[in-house]
Each structure stands twice: as C-alpha cells, then as structure tokens.
Design an enzyme around this catalytic site. Structure first.
Site, PDB file in Angstrom:
ATOM      1  N   ASP A   1     -71.245 -34.601 -63.711  1.00  0.00           N
ATOM      2  CA  ASP A   1     -71.919 -35.210 -64.860  1.00  0.00           C
ATOM      3  C   ASP A   1     -72.336 -36.645 -64.529  1.00  0.00           C
ATOM      4  O   ASP A   1     -73.434 -37.084 -64.863  1.00  0.00           O
ATOM      5  CB  ASP A   1     -70.984 -35.177 -66.073  1.00  0.00           C
ATOM      6  CG  ASP A   1     -70.375 -33.794 -66.227  1.00  0.00           C
ATOM      7  OD1 ASP A   1     -71.148 -32.831 -66.336  1.00  0.00           O
ATOM      8  OD2 ASP A   1     -69.141 -33.671 -66.182  1.00  0.00           O
TER       9      ASP A   1
ATOM     10  N   HIS B   1     -65.866 -32.353 -69.999  1.00  0.00           N
ATOM     11  CA  HIS B   1     -66.970 -31.757 -69.229  1.00  0.00           C
ATOM     12  C   HIS B   1     -67.563 -30.627 -70.080  1.00  0.00           C
ATOM     13  O   HIS B   1     -67.248 -29.452 -69.907  1.00  0.00           O
ATOM     14  CB  HIS B   1     -66.446 -31.230 -67.888  1.00  0.00           C
ATOM     15  CG  HIS B   1     -67.488 -30.462 -67.117  1.00  0.00           C
ATOM     16  ND1 HIS B   1     -68.666 -31.017 -66.688  1.00  0.00           N
ATOM     17  CD2 HIS B   1     -67.539 -29.162 -66.735  1.00  0.00           C
ATOM     18  CE1 HIS B   1     -69.384 -30.107 -66.065  1.00  0.00           C
ATOM     19  NE2 HIS B   1     -68.722 -28.965 -66.078  1.00  0.00           N
TER      20      HIS B   1
HETATM   21  N1  NAD Z   1     -66.407 -28.915 -63.469  1.00  0.00           N
HETATM   22  C1  NAD Z   1     -67.636 -28.677 -63.073  1.00  0.00           C
HETATM   23  O1  NAD Z   1     -68.474 -29.610 -63.018  1.00  0.00           O
HETATM   24  C2  NAD Z   1     -68.082 -27.305 -62.642  1.00  0.00           C
HETATM   25  C3  NAD Z   1     -69.335 -27.122 -62.069  1.00  0.00           C
HETATM   26  C4  NAD Z   1     -69.724 -25.843 -61.678  1.00  0.00           C
HETATM   27  C5  NAD Z   1     -68.866 -24.767 -61.884  1.00  0.00           C
HETATM   28  N2  NAD Z   1     -67.674 -24.972 -62.441  1.00  0.00           N
HETATM   29  C6  NAD Z   1     -66.722 -23.870 -62.637  1.00  0.00           C
HETATM   30  O2  NAD Z   1     -66.140 -23.537 -61.371  1.00  0.00           O
HETATM   31  C7  NAD Z   1     -65.625 -22.218 -61.417  1.00  0.00           C
HETATM   32  C8  NAD Z   1     -66.037 -21.421 -60.203  1.00  0.00           C
HETATM   33  O3  NAD Z   1     -67.432 -21.260 -60.174  1.00  0.00           O
HETATM   34  P1  NAD Z   1     -68.148 -20.353 -59.059  1.00  0.00           P
HETATM   35  O4  NAD Z   1     -69.589 -20.454 -59.335  1.00  0.00           O
HETATM   36  O5  NAD Z   1     -67.619 -20.656 -57.710  1.00  0.00           O
HETATM   37  O6  NAD Z   1     -67.650 -18.904 -59.519  1.00  0.00           O
HETATM   38  P2  NAD Z   1     -67.600 -17.563 -58.655  1.00  0.00           P
HETATM   39  O7  NAD Z   1     -67.392 -16.444 -59.616  1.00  0.00           O
HETATM   40  O8  NAD Z   1     -68.734 -17.497 -57.688  1.00  0.00           O
HETATM   41  O9  NAD Z   1     -66.287 -17.779 -57.792  1.00  0.00           O
HETATM   42  C9  NAD Z   1     -65.038 -17.861 -58.381  1.00  0.00           C
HETATM   43  C10 NAD Z   1     -64.069 -17.250 -57.383  1.00  0.00           C
HETATM   44  O10 NAD Z   1     -62.777 -17.442 -57.899  1.00  0.00           O
HETATM   45  C11 NAD Z   1     -62.029 -16.289 -57.641  1.00  0.00           C
HETATM   46  N3  NAD Z   1     -60.909 -16.272 -58.556  1.00  0.00           N
HETATM   47  C12 NAD Z   1     -60.892 -15.932 -59.871  1.00  0.00           C
HETATM   48  N4  NAD Z   1     -59.665 -16.033 -60.366  1.00  0.00           N
HETATM   49  C13 NAD Z   1     -58.870 -16.483 -59.356  1.00  0.00           C
HETATM   50  C14 NAD Z   1     -57.512 -16.781 -59.240  1.00  0.00           C
HETATM   51  N5  NAD Z   1     -56.670 -16.611 -60.280  1.00  0.00           N
HETATM   52  N6  NAD Z   1     -57.048 -17.227 -58.059  1.00  0.00           N
HETATM   53  C15 NAD Z   1     -57.860 -17.387 -57.018  1.00  0.00           C
HETATM   54  N7  NAD Z   1     -59.177 -17.084 -57.050  1.00  0.00           N
HETATM   55  C16 NAD Z   1     -59.673 -16.658 -58.207  1.00  0.00           C
HETATM   56  C17 NAD Z   1     -63.012 -15.126 -57.817  1.00  0.00           C
HETATM   57  O11 NAD Z   1     -62.593 -13.965 -57.121  1.00  0.00           O
HETATM   58  C18 NAD Z   1     -64.275 -15.732 -57.208  1.00  0.00           C
HETATM   59  O12 NAD Z   1     -64.408 -15.447 -55.829  1.00  0.00           O
HETATM   60  C19 NAD Z   1     -66.111 -21.661 -62.756  1.00  0.00           C
HETATM   61  O13 NAD Z   1     -65.094 -21.815 -63.723  1.00  0.00           O
HETATM   62  C20 NAD Z   1     -67.270 -22.560 -63.108  1.00  0.00           C
HETATM   63  O14 NAD Z   1     -67.538 -22.557 -64.492  1.00  0.00           O
HETATM   64  C21 NAD Z   1     -67.252 -26.208 -62.824  1.00  0.00           C
HETATM   65  O1  LMR Z   2     -72.072 -25.341 -66.975  1.00  0.00           O
HETATM   66  C1  LMR Z   2     -71.323 -24.568 -66.400  1.00  0.00           C
HETATM   67  O2  LMR Z   2     -70.754 -23.614 -66.959  1.00  0.00           O
HETATM   68  C2  LMR Z   2     -71.068 -24.786 -64.943  1.00  0.00           C
HETATM   69  C3  LMR Z   2     -70.701 -26.191 -64.676  1.00  0.00           C
HETATM   70  O3  LMR Z   2     -69.679 -26.634 -65.532  1.00  0.00           O
HETATM   71  C4  LMR Z   2     -71.879 -27.136 -64.709  1.00  0.00           C
HETATM   72  O4  LMR Z   2     -71.802 -28.144 -65.426  1.00  0.00           O
HETATM   73  O5  LMR Z   2     -72.856 -26.886 -63.999  1.00  0.00           O
END
Ligand code: NAD
Ligand code: LMR
Length: 329
Positions: free
Chosen positions: A162, A190
C-alpha cells in the site's frame, strides 16, 4: 569471514507470491548479497501442492545461487519453522473477484492459529515474522496471540504494498521520482479502509500537499485508489497481485533487517497504545528501522480528518478481531 547462514521460512511456497519471492530471497535481495540463506518452505499436505513445491525447489537448484546454503520442503509447520530467523507467512486462500479480504477471515484464521503455535514451539526467539496472507493484519494478530512465548513486536503485517502504491500514485500526479519522496504513511488495515496520509510527506524537498496542490484529488481520488488497488488488480488479472506483493515483502523484511537510514516506511505492528490505537492491535504506522529493530515515529499531530479516517480503519480491525476471538481459546 563469511557470514553464517540464516533460516528463512516461507509458507505458500508453491503459490503465485511464493514463485515471485523465493528466487529473490535466494539471490540476496532481501538480506544482503553477503548473507547465505537456508530456505524452509511450507506447502499444504496435498499431492498437487507438494509436487508443485518440488518443482520450485528444482528450479531454485537450477539457479545455482551462491547464497542458497540449503533447502527444506515440507508440509509440517514445525519442520518449516524450526530455528527460523525469518518467516514470511504467505500461504492462505486469496480472494477472488467481488470478495473483500475480510471474507477470508474464518477460513484463514485456522491456518494462523496453527502456524502461530508452531512458531511458538520451534522458531528462533528472535524471529522476525511478516504476514502477507489476507486479511494480513488480523492474521498477524492471530499468529501473535497463538505464540505467547515470542515477543509481540516480532509479529508484523504487510502494508508496504500500500505504501509503494501510494508513492507511485504521487509520482505520477507530480511528475517527481518515487525516491524523492519521504515521510509518507499508510495508517491502519490492509483493506480499503486504510488511510494513506501525505500531511508530513515531502516530494523533492517540498511539502507534499503543496507539491500536489489538489486537495480534492487527494481526498476523492488518491485515497480510494490506493485502498482499492488490490481489487483493481484482481479485476484486471483475474487473480490477485503477486510480483508487486513479493516485491513489497522483500522491501519490508530488508528494511527491518538492514535498516532504513532514517527513512520512514509503513509497517503493520502491534500498537503500543499511541495515536489512540489500543495496545496490541496490528495497525499500519510509520516506522524507521535500525539495528534489526523498528521504532515507531512518535508525536505526530492528528487532525480531525485523520482522526476520523484512523478510527474508521481501527473499527474494521476491531470487528475482524471480534469475529475470530472465540477461536483463540
Ligand atoms: N498483504 C498484501 O499486501 C497481499 C498482497 C497480495 C496477496 N496477498 C495475500 O497473500 C496470500 C497468497 O496469495 P497468492 O496469490 O500467493 O495465493 P496462491 O493461491 O497462488 O498461493 C497460496 C499458496 O498457499 C498454499 N497454502 C494454503 N494454505 C496453506 C497452509 N496452511 N500452509 C502452507 N501453505 C498453504 C496454497 O497451496 C498455495 O500454493 C493470499 O492471502 C493473498 O490474499 C496479500
Ligand atoms: O487485494 C487482495 O486481495 C490482494 C492483496 O491484498 C492486494 O492488495 O493486492
């Protein structure tokens, strides 16, 4: 003399963000080009996830990174977190189109309770934990609560994406480079309620409000655009942000570990009660980092507009906490 390797745990290692993150950690972009790392990667105990993790590890091997001193791939959090110095908790279910991050709350809470307990049991007592999986602030709070023997300040949530999004929006509005900007803040959760605050920021040495000179744009376009950027990425890509999220995770951990040279950055950290944020709430605040520790920027004046915005995002965080409290036992 060469440095001893440190252990970096990454959960969700075979997911989108994992794929954009691991190679950069192994190449030294997170902890420095002289710091060997052992990657301890966690994935779900299902064949498809474990096979994908194996593939990622094969690719890491094929990079022949000089700093990659070892690798562990596992479905057991206690193996992944064993003696870990850093943990990037990425693994969680991401939201799809039309969902809010808090819609993931109950499903992901279970993960962060289990992982908090495992960190408590086996990680280094000095571990630095960054929660990326959404809803990131509340998941970090859950993990912190589930790890009572670890210092609370070791648990942080990612608001750096952000912060970076806000910097880029200001850069395109003013035509000034991102590295000419200082003292930007993103307060709170967030989520779309977050409050990007440019009141103390400078852009190329000039006060940001004067450099932007468009209060209506700031209030009506900039603040909502930064807050809703994650949804806009999902709308455009069909899946949530990955490379930019991994980049922000690298920025967050690098700055925490290696310092910010006095620069302000935003981190979600457990509140110390300042700025009217109840103690322990995982809330985005401005910090500087030195010697492997973050320090809150203190004593900033909070005007009426900011108070209202900061209370609004706090209220959402408190509702999220209330939603999972009963699961914490
Ligand atoms: N804070 C932020 O700014 C931000 C930004 C982008 C994404 N995210 C979040 O990050 C997370 C991951 O996103 P992504 O795009 O990589 O998702 P994704 O689905 O591509 O990958 C997530 C991975 O986590 C694994 N997984 C699920 N539960 C698990 C567990 N208990 N232990 C270990 N592995 C586990 C899944 O098998 C998968 O491979 C999501 O919650 C997404 O919303 C946060
Ligand atoms: O918005 C989402 O769910 C993914 C991540 O938190 C983002 O801000 O890109």
């Amino acid at each position: 003399m060469a440095k001893a390797p440190v252990r970096v745990a990454v959960t969700g290692a075979a997911g989108q963000i994992g794929y954009a993150l691991l190679f950069r950690i192994a190449s030294g972009e997170m902890l420095g080009k002289d710091q060997p790392v052992i990657l301890q990667m966690l994935e779900l105990p299902i064949d498809k996830a474990q096979a994908a993790l194996k593939g990622v590890m094969m690719e890491l091997e094929d990079c022949a990174f000089p700093l990659l001193a070892g690798m562990v791939g596992t479905a057991d959090p206690k193996v992944a977190f064993k003696d870990a110095d850093y943990a990037l908790l990425v693994g969680a279910k991401p939201r799809g189109p039309g969902m809010e991050r808090k819609d993931l709350l109950m499903e992901n809470a279970k993960i962060f309770i289990e992982q908090g307990k495992a960190l408590d049991a086996v990680a280094s007592r000095n571990i630095k934990v960054l929660v990326v999986g959404n809803p990131a602030n509340t998941n970090a709070w859950i993990a912190m609560k589930s790890a009572p023997s670890l210092p609370k300040e070791n648990f942080t949530a990612m608001l750096r994406l952000d912060h970076n999004r806000a910097l880029s929006q200001l850069a395109s509005k003013t035509g000034k480079p991102v590295d000419s900007m200082e003292k930007l803040i993103v307060w709170g959760n967030h989520s779309p309620t977050m409050y990007p605050d440019y009141r103390f920021a400078t852009i190329a040495g000039q006060a940001a409000p004067a450099a932007v000179n468009d209060d209506a744009w700031y209030k009506n376009e900039f603040i909502p655009k930064v807050g809703k950027r994650g949804a806009a990425i999902i709308e455009a890509r069909g899946v949530s942000s990955a490379a930019s999220a991994a980049n922000a995770a690298i920025d967050h951990m690098r700055d925490w570990a290696l310092g910010t040279n006095g620069k302000w950055v935003t981190m979600g950290v457990p509140s110390d009660g300042s700025y009217g944020i109840p103690e322990g709430t995982l809330y985005g605040v401005p910090v500087t980092c030195v010697g492997g520790k973050y320090q809150r920027v203190t004593g900033l004046a909070i005007d009426d507009f900011s108070r209202q915005k900061m209370d609004f995002t706090l209220k959402e965080l408190q509702e999220e906490q209330d939603g999972v409290k009963s699961m914490l036992g």
